[in-house]
Design a protein around this motif. Structure first.
Motif, PDB file in Angstrom:
ATOM      1  N   HIS A  91       0.844  -1.193   0.000  1.00 44.55           N
ATOM      2  CA  HIS A  91       0.000   0.000   0.000  1.00 44.55           C
ATOM      3  C   HIS A  91       0.877   1.241   0.000  1.00 44.55           C
ATOM      4  N   HIS A 129       4.744   0.207   0.088  1.00 45.27           N
ATOM      5  CA  HIS A 129       5.482  -0.468   1.158  1.00 45.27           C
ATOM      6  C   HIS A 129       4.599  -1.529   1.817  1.00 45.27           C
ATOM      7  N   GLU A 160       0.884   5.001   2.030  1.00 43.56           N
ATOM      8  CA  GLU A 160       0.314   5.447   3.303  1.00 43.56           C
ATOM      9  C   GLU A 160      -0.699   6.569   3.077  1.00 43.56           C
TER      10      GLU A 160
HETATM   11 FE   LIG Z   1       1.872   1.578   6.005  1.00 38.72          FE
END
Ligand SMILES: [Fe+2]
Length: 251
Positions: free
Chosen positions: A92, A228, A94
């Motif tokens: 994903h 990440h 952030e």
């Molecule tokens: Fe994250």
């Protein structure tokens, strides 16, 4: 597919001398803009992570109001999808579920590494996924507004967010890339969005870098560009610190 370039920066030179601060900062910025992330290693005890990161921009509090957060497993969270447990995450970017812009940079640094296997932070340059899509297809990701949910873990802590955003959003010369393998709601019949998630996960699994921490090591990445995730781990005492850094406000 080859792995990402290494983007490792030691705080010491080849002679074992501590890098002067201006040299460290110059190398840091070069690596961050070229590769989208930097892994700072051999970090001396005197290093002030918070002061170093403040030069990148203002810290952006998380949905629970934390500015400098502690990432430690919470024992009541092992049954669901949540950053504060020991289970793996899925790729994903952030802040896809925030109403405004996602944080520009994210940083994690290590207070106590996980003993035993696992616990690596993993990353992939989102450009590696987007290059599979034609300009026409990328236009679809700029023009289609998607629904993004927040995680089950945040919901259990009383934070339920959701937002409407395109996958790609231009901000001046920059492009914000949002991605969530499990929380981007794919509309019925949107084959491109389904392919984005499927190929995003496949390329991620093949080509990510995995950062294994030693005490005080720090990673910083460009969250408008990089995806990440995290590998599962056993050690309940693993402890990272975390900050989100906002994009500078452009007048
Ligand atoms: Fe994250």
């Amino acid at each position: 597919m080859p792995k990402l370039p290494d983007s490792v920066l030691s705080c010491f030179d080849v002679n074992g001398d501590l890098l002067p601060e201006d040299v460290l900062k110059y190398a840091f910025h070069q690596l961050l803009s070229n590769n989208g992330y930097v892994q700072v290693v051999d970090v001396p005890e005197s290093f002030d992570h918070v002061a170093f990161l403040k030069e990148l921009g203002d810290f952006q509090p998380t949905p629970t109001g934390t500015v400098v957060g502690d990432l430690k497993p919470e024992s009541d969270m092992d049954d669901i999808y949540h950053a504060q447990n020991r289970r793996p995450l899925v790729p994903h970017t952030e802040g896809y579920e925030f109403r405004g812009l996602p944080p520009r940079y994210l940083s994690l640094w290590c207070v106590k590494p996980a003993s035993g296997a696992g616990g690596e932070t993993t990353m992939l340059d989102g450009r590696r996924v987007l290059e599979e899509f034609t300009e026409e297809e990328q236009r679809h990701f700029r023009e289609t507004v998607y629904h993004w949910k927040s995680t089950e873990g945040l919901a259990r802590r009383g934070v339920a967010l959701d937002a409407e955003h395109p996958v790609l959003e231009d901000r001046g010369d920059e492009t914000v890339f949002r991605f969530s393998f499990n929380n981007l709601v794919v509309p019925e019949g949107d084959e491109l969005a389904a392919r984005l998630l499927r190929r995003g996960k496949e390329i991620y699994d093949e080509s990510h870098v995995a950062v294994r921490y030693r005490a005080r090591d720090m990673i910083v990445w460009d969250n408008w560009r990089m995806m990440h995730s995290r590998n599962a781990f056993d050690d309940p005492t693993r402890h990272l610190k975390r900050v989100q850094i906002a994009a500078p406000v452009v007048a």
